[in-house]
Scaffold this motif. Structure first.
Motif, short mmCIF file in Angstrom:
data_model
loop_
_atom_site.label_atom_id
_atom_site.label_comp_id
_atom_site.label_asym_id
_atom_site.label_seq_id
_atom_site.Cartn_x
_atom_site.Cartn_y
_atom_site.Cartn_z
N ASP A 1 6.88 9.54 7.69
CA ASP A 1 6.07 9.62 8.71
C ASP A 1 4.61 10.19 8.63
N TRP A 2 3.71 9.25 8.19
CA TRP A 2 2.32 9.75 8.34
C TRP A 2 0.95 9.30 8.75
N MET A 3 -0.03 10.37 9.56
CA MET A 3 -0.40 9.95 10.27
C MET A 3 -1.76 8.65 10.19
N GLN A 4 -2.15 7.78 11.01
CA GLN A 4 -2.23 6.73 10.48
C GLN A 4 -3.10 6.27 12.25
N ALA A 5 -4.31 6.72 12.30
CA ALA A 5 -5.07 6.72 13.66
C ALA A 5 -5.21 5.38 13.95
N CYS A 6 -5.75 4.39 13.07
CA CYS A 6 -6.60 3.78 13.08
C CYS A 6 -6.05 2.29 12.48
N GLY A 7 -4.93 3.02 12.49
CA GLY A 7 -3.60 1.76 12.00
C GLY A 7 -3.86 0.80 10.73
N ALA A 8 -4.13 1.39 10.15
CA ALA A 8 -4.33 0.64 8.40
C ALA A 8 -5.61 -0.17 8.92
N LYS A 9 -6.25 0.22 8.97
CA LYS A 9 -7.61 -1.24 8.60
C LYS A 9 -8.95 -0.38 8.09
N GLY A 10 -8.46 0.77 7.35
CA GLY A 10 -9.82 1.27 6.08
C GLY A 10 -10.86 2.48 7.20
N CYS B 1 -5.36 8.76 7.13
CA CYS B 1 -3.89 8.65 6.23
C CYS B 1 -4.10 9.77 4.95
N LYS B 2 -5.69 9.83 4.61
CA LYS B 2 -5.78 10.80 3.34
C LYS B 2 -4.87 11.88 2.31
N MET B 3 -5.22 11.12 1.61
CA MET B 3 -3.78 11.82 1.17
C MET B 3 -5.08 12.08 -0.36
N GLU C 1 -9.48 12.00 -3.14
CA GLU C 1 -8.56 11.80 -2.00
C GLU C 1 -8.86 10.34 -2.06
N ARG C 2 -7.87 9.50 -1.52
CA ARG C 2 -7.83 8.45 -1.13
C ARG C 2 -6.97 8.05 -0.11
N LEU C 3 -7.14 6.77 0.95
CA LEU C 3 -6.91 6.59 2.19
C LEU C 3 -5.55 5.73 1.28
N ALA C 4 -4.37 6.13 1.82
CA ALA C 4 -2.59 5.70 1.90
C ALA C 4 -3.01 4.26 2.28
N CYS C 5 -3.66 4.06 3.29
CA CYS C 5 -3.69 1.98 3.34
C CYS C 5 -4.07 1.75 3.49
N GLN C 6 -5.49 2.23 1.82
CA GLN C 6 -6.25 0.98 0.88
C GLN C 6 -6.01 1.12 -0.09
N VAL C 7 -4.49 2.13 -0.54
CA VAL C 7 -5.21 1.93 -1.96
C VAL C 7 -3.40 1.04 -2.28
N THR D 1 1.09 -1.09 -0.02
CA THR D 1 0.24 0.77 -0.19
C THR D 1 0.67 1.66 -0.30
N ILE D 2 -0.09 2.56 0.03
CA ILE D 2 1.24 3.53 -0.57
C ILE D 2 1.47 4.31 1.25
N LEU D 3 0.52 3.90 2.16
CA LEU D 3 1.43 3.59 3.60
C LEU D 3 1.70 2.45 4.17
N GLN D 4 2.63 1.11 3.16
CA GLN D 4 3.68 0.38 3.83
C GLN D 4 4.82 1.19 3.41
N SER D 5 4.73 1.70 1.63
CA SER D 5 5.59 2.42 1.16
C SER D 5 6.30 3.71 1.66
#
Ligand code: FES
Length: 110
Positions: free
Chosen positions: A31-40, A45-47, A76-82, A20-24
């Protein structure tokens, strides 16, 4: 494929369709905000995607849910999902971190 973060001094990283973009971002020590731990579940984690949304995987169920609630706009996309789509090596995706989700210890240029 390249991902450039416009309001992070145009920082560019190389991203793989395996992550995912967040993993990359994490692998590149960004560092990137991710309050739910990448669970959508949170949208922090919005970008904002200003270029290259077509090179990203389709909207996930989590993203569609937030779009229906007007908490996520089309660009807008969720970095933890895409993830990036396969075989798009020479393409560039340009994103921005929304002001409300900028981290206090990072210097953004917007
Ligand atoms: S980290 Fe919560 S939706 Fe991505």
């Amino acid at each position: 494929m390249r991902l450039t973060i416009k309001n992070l001094q145009n920082k560019t990283i190389y991203i793989s369709e395996k992550n995912t973009i967040l993993q990359s971002l994490g692998e590149n020590a960004i560092d990137w905000m991710q309050a739910c731990g990448a669970k959508g579940r949170c949208t922090t984690c919005k970008m904002i995607v200003s270029q290259g949304n077509e090179y990203l995987t389709d909207y996930t169920e989590a993203e569609k849910k937030f779009m229906a609630q007007k908490r996520l706009l089309t660009q807008e996309r969720l970095a933890c999902q895409v993830k990036p789509k396969k075989l798009q090596n020479n393409c560039e995706i340009i994103v921005q971190v929304p002001k409300i989700y900028q981290l206090p210890h990072i210097l953004y240029n917007d």
